[in-house]
Structures are given as structure tokens and as C-alpha cells.
Design a protein around this motif. Structure first.
Motif, mmCIF file in Angstrom:
data_model
loop_
_atom_site.group_PDB
_atom_site.id
_atom_site.type_symbol
_atom_site.label_atom_id
_atom_site.label_comp_id
_atom_site.label_asym_id
_atom_site.label_seq_id
_atom_site.Cartn_x
_atom_site.Cartn_y
_atom_site.Cartn_z
ATOM 1 N N HIS A 8 12.456 109.075 6.893
ATOM 2 C CA HIS A 8 11.167 109.379 6.262
ATOM 3 C C HIS A 8 10.385 110.454 7.016
ATOM 4 N N LEU A 9 10.859 110.824 8.216
ATOM 5 C CA LEU A 9 10.210 111.891 8.980
ATOM 6 C C LEU A 9 11.034 113.179 8.978
ATOM 7 N N ARG A 33 13.185 102.613 16.234
ATOM 8 C CA ARG A 33 12.964 102.904 14.821
ATOM 9 C C ARG A 33 11.710 102.190 14.330
ATOM 10 N N ALA A 34 10.938 102.874 13.513
ATOM 11 C CA ALA A 34 9.788 102.269 12.846
ATOM 12 C C ALA A 34 9.733 102.815 11.432
ATOM 13 N N ASP A 35 9.199 102.033 10.497
ATOM 14 C CA ASP A 35 9.135 102.514 9.120
ATOM 15 C C ASP A 35 7.889 103.370 8.914
ATOM 16 N N VAL A 135 -3.971 107.947 25.189
ATOM 17 C CA VAL A 135 -3.441 108.990 24.309
ATOM 18 C C VAL A 135 -2.893 108.343 23.043
ATOM 19 N N ALA A 136 -2.895 109.117 21.947
ATOM 20 C CA ALA A 136 -2.497 108.549 20.654
ATOM 21 C C ALA A 136 -1.640 109.547 19.885
ATOM 22 N N PRO A 137 -0.340 109.600 20.168
ATOM 23 C CA PRO A 137 0.529 110.496 19.406
ATOM 24 C C PRO A 137 0.788 109.972 17.992
ATOM 25 N N ARG A 138 0.852 110.890 17.045
ATOM 26 C CA ARG A 138 1.281 110.536 15.701
ATOM 27 C C ARG A 138 2.782 110.249 15.704
ATOM 28 N N ALA A 139 3.288 109.643 14.647
ATOM 29 C CA ALA A 139 4.697 109.250 14.595
ATOM 30 C C ALA A 139 5.633 110.431 14.812
ATOM 31 N N GLU A 140 5.221 111.618 14.370
ATOM 32 C CA GLU A 140 6.079 112.783 14.531
ATOM 33 C C GLU A 140 5.937 113.425 15.905
ATOM 34 N N GLN A 141 5.047 112.875 16.747
ATOM 35 C CA GLN A 141 4.772 113.492 18.039
ATOM 36 C C GLN A 141 5.358 112.732 19.231
ATOM 37 N N PHE A 142 6.262 111.810 19.007
ATOM 38 C CA PHE A 142 6.901 111.166 20.157
ATOM 39 C C PHE A 142 8.361 110.870 19.861
ATOM 40 N N GLU A 143 9.116 110.758 20.930
ATOM 41 C CA GLU A 143 10.538 110.423 20.826
ATOM 42 C C GLU A 143 10.887 109.403 21.896
ATOM 43 N N THR A 144 11.978 108.687 21.685
ATOM 44 C CA THR A 144 12.444 107.683 22.634
ATOM 45 C C THR A 144 13.939 107.863 22.867
ATOM 46 N N LEU A 145 14.444 107.273 23.934
ATOM 47 C CA LEU A 145 15.881 107.294 24.202
ATOM 48 C C LEU A 145 16.211 106.107 25.096
ATOM 49 N N VAL A 158 6.575 98.180 20.219
ATOM 50 C CA VAL A 158 5.734 98.086 19.026
ATOM 51 C C VAL A 158 6.402 98.737 17.823
ATOM 52 N N MET A 159 7.656 99.141 17.980
ATOM 53 C CA MET A 159 8.406 99.671 16.853
ATOM 54 C C MET A 159 9.179 98.526 16.194
#
Length: 357
Positions: A8-9, A33-35, A135-145, A158-159
Motif C-alpha cells: 500500500h506504500l 509490517r503495518a497496514d 520525533v514523529a515520522p510518517r509511515a513512508e519516512q521510516f524503515e526497519t531491518l 507497534v507494527m
């Protein structure tokens, strides 16, 4: 094999990737992953600063008070506690909370029990330092690994879940390419880090204003369940090179564009060390973080060590999360902290205009 970017992103890409379409990573890794309901997260780093053993009981009590405030309405969905010794001789207890929407965190922050405690003159008089870096990143502004698939730490908690094996890892530039926003945005910084109010040198209350696309990395290590061989691998091979790199950024970060770097050890509410740690690094831009990661000897040693051992990891859990933010989605406030604390060190002072009347 999945993309690190959720369906969805995903959008038509105008910026090309660093690797060909048929690239195959050398070992498996996963992302949180988050919806589509998750639009923005909040990461709040709340600190208590003290110096010397005589202040430790009061600092621990203050930390526990902050943790207790999470039980109020709209508290974070996940939090952890850490300890950091900085290079000015101060110790810092840090409480890190994660929310999955801005509105609930805003309500918690403005709850009178929280807001009045922060604003009280008593904070100025009790001999401790306090800070909050939110800080408050939008869903498109962060990544994980993640090198594991369960009990995700940090923002992963929280995902909604975990991906399958993902494609975008194992090459320079893959961190950037896991950001959904990277499909069409270089995430370039704009503006300056500056003191909005107060004087870091004078102590008291100081507010620092961030700028667009400051980057924050949290890079973690969990060896609590590791058996003897993996524990030795971490403590004897990974940790020494990691410590060198983190110390360099703590002490010399300004030279490479790192505003603040804290290598922290997780603790319990009594201040006892746990077998978990992570690094918290604020950078002037994602570019500067990448440049250091790709070229500085201290990080190259970390990277090559990880590549050598990654495929054989069983109980040693390694991960990171990286985010960028709009200037309006950052809050950096300090009370009675030394002037090298956090974002104060590199913030430009307020320019006073002299009256001509």
C-alpha cells in the motif's frame, strides 16, 4: 522474496535502485509490517541526567516516575529503559516510548499530570537534568531491518507483524531503498538546527528546533538468549568494533554530520543492566549517515564482521530502524542539561537583533 516496501506504500518509482531487478541478497532478513491504518508513529526519548553516585537514587526515582506516567490514558504501546554514560562525565537514564498515532501521544503529552510535571519550577531546582527528544515520522519516512522474526523491539513493537524475506538488503544503499519515500524523494535536509529559546551554556530550559530530514538510527543488539558460542562472538568480536565506532561518533560526530550519538545499555526499573543494547544516532541527513557507513573504517569493520557471521546467527538478535522527519514533527527540549547534551551541541544560537531606538 518480498519488497521491503509494503504494497500500500508502493508507487511508480522515479529514483532508480542501486542494484538490478534480479538481485538476490546473501542471507535472509525481514522488516516490520503495518497496514494502511498506520499513518504516523511517535518515538519519544525521555531522559534523566545526573552526575555521581549520590544523585543516582534520585535519578532512578525520576525515571520510575516517568515510567509510571505511561499508565495514564494514551500512554505508549511499548517502551524500554536504558543507561548511557556520555563523554562529559554524566550518566543518562533514558525512557523510550512508542506510539502508533500522533493524536494519542499528543493527548498524553498534554495530560496535566505530564505537562505540569515538565513545566514545574521544581525541575529547575532538584539538581537533575531532564530532556525529551520526540520525533514523529510518517509511515513512508521510516524503515526497519531484523535478523529475526519474532518479538520485534523498538518501532516494530507497534507494527502489526513481520514480512517474508525481503530483497532490499546486503548492499550499500539498501537502507535508503527500504524507505517508501525513497521511491520519489532524496530526503535532502533543509534549514538549520538552532536554539529556539534558552541558552545551553547557561543551563535552565532550552528548546532546539530541528530541520527537515534529520535522520535517526536505532541499531540494536540482543544477546540475552545467546548460548556460549554466540555470546562470545558478540562480546569478543562484534562489540569491540561496535564500541570503537560508537565512541568515535560520540566524541567526533560533529566532523561527519552526526548531531548526537548515544550507545546505550538496556536496564530494568532498578537500574540493573540487561543483556541488550542499542545505539541512538541523530544525523544532519540520511546522506551523511550513509557516507559514514560506507567509508569510515570504524563502520566498515562493523559491517564486515556482521556479514561474516550473519548467516550463522541463531539466538543473537541484531536489528535497526532508521527514520527521517519533517521539521514540524520534532521536539527537542532540555532542562538543566550540560550544553553538549543531545541536539544542543550543534544547534546554532539565537541571533539577537539590537534595537536602534
Amino acid at each position: 522474496m518480498e519488497s521491503a516496501i509494503s504494497d500500500h506504500l508502493t508507487c511508480p518509482r522515479s529514483l532508480t535502485r542501486r542494484v538490478p531487478d534480479d538481485y538476490q541478497p546473501p542471507f535472509p532478513m525481514w522488516v516490520g509490517r503495518a497496514d494502511e491504518r498506520l499513518q504516523q508513529v511517535v518515538m519519544a526519548y525521555l531522559g534523566v541526567q545526573f552526575r555521581g553516585d549520590e544523585q543516582r537514587p534520585a535519578a532512578l526515582a525520576a525515571m520510575r516516575d516517568i515510567v509510571a506516567s505511561f499508565d495514564l490514558g494514551d500512554g505508549p504501546l511499548h517502551h524500554d529503559l536504558t543507561h548511557h554514560a556520555d563523554n562529559q562525565g554524566y550518566e543518562n537514564l533514558m525512557i523510550v516510548g512508542y506510539w502508533k498515532d500522533v493524536s494519542s501521544q499528543t493527548r498524553w503529552l498534554h495530560n496535566p499530570a505530564v505537562a505540569d510535571w515538565w513545566a514545574s519550577d521544581q525541575r529547575l531546582a532538584e539538581g537533575l537534568g531532564y530532556f525529551r527528544e520526540i520525533v514523529a515520522p510518517r509511515a513512508e519516512q521510516f524503515e526497519t531491518l531484523y535478523a529475526f522474526q519474532d518479538h520485534l523491539p523498538g518501532v516494530g513493537a507497534v507494527m502489526d507483524g513481520i514480512s517474508g524475506e525481503i530483497n532490499e538488503h546486503g548492499y550499500w544503499g539498501s537502507m535508503r531503498e527500504r524507505f517508501p519515500i525513497s521511491q520519489n524523494d532524496w530526503m535532502q535536509p533543509s534549514g538549520d538546527l538552532r536554539v529556539l529559546s534558552g541558552d545551553p551554556a547557561a543551563g535552565g530550559r532550552v528548546v532546539v528546533q530541528g530541520h527537515d530530514n534529520i535522520a535517526l538510527i536505532r541499531s540494536g543488539q540482543d544477546w540475552k538468549d545467546a548460548e556460549s558460542e554466540e555470546r562470545a562472538l558478540y562480546l569478543e568480536e562484534i562489540l569491540p568494533t561496535l564500541q570503537q565506532g560508537m565512541d568515535f561518533l560520540r566524541d567526533n560526530g560533529e566532523s561527519v554530520g552526526c548531531y548526537s550519538n548515544r550507545f546505550v545499555r538496556n536496564i530494568d526499573v532498578e537500574g540493573n543492566y540487561l543483556d541488550l543494547s542499542y545505539n541512538i544516532g541523530h544525523w544532519g541527513s540520511l546522506d551523511k549517515l550513509e557516507r559514514w557507513a560506507e567509508s569510515h573504517p570504524t563502520h566498515l569493520r562493523i559491517f564486515t564482521t556482521f556479514f561474516r557471521v550473519a548467516a550463522g546467527l541463531s539466538k543473537l538478535r541484531l536489528y535497526h530502524e532508521v527514520s527521517v522527519f519533517d521539521g514540524c514533527d520534532q521536539l527537542y527540549e532540555y532542562i538543566n542539561c550540560h550544553p553538549q547534551t543531545g541536539m544542543m551541541r550543534d544547534a546554532q544560537p539565537v541571533k539577537h537583533v539590537r534595537s536602534t531606538t
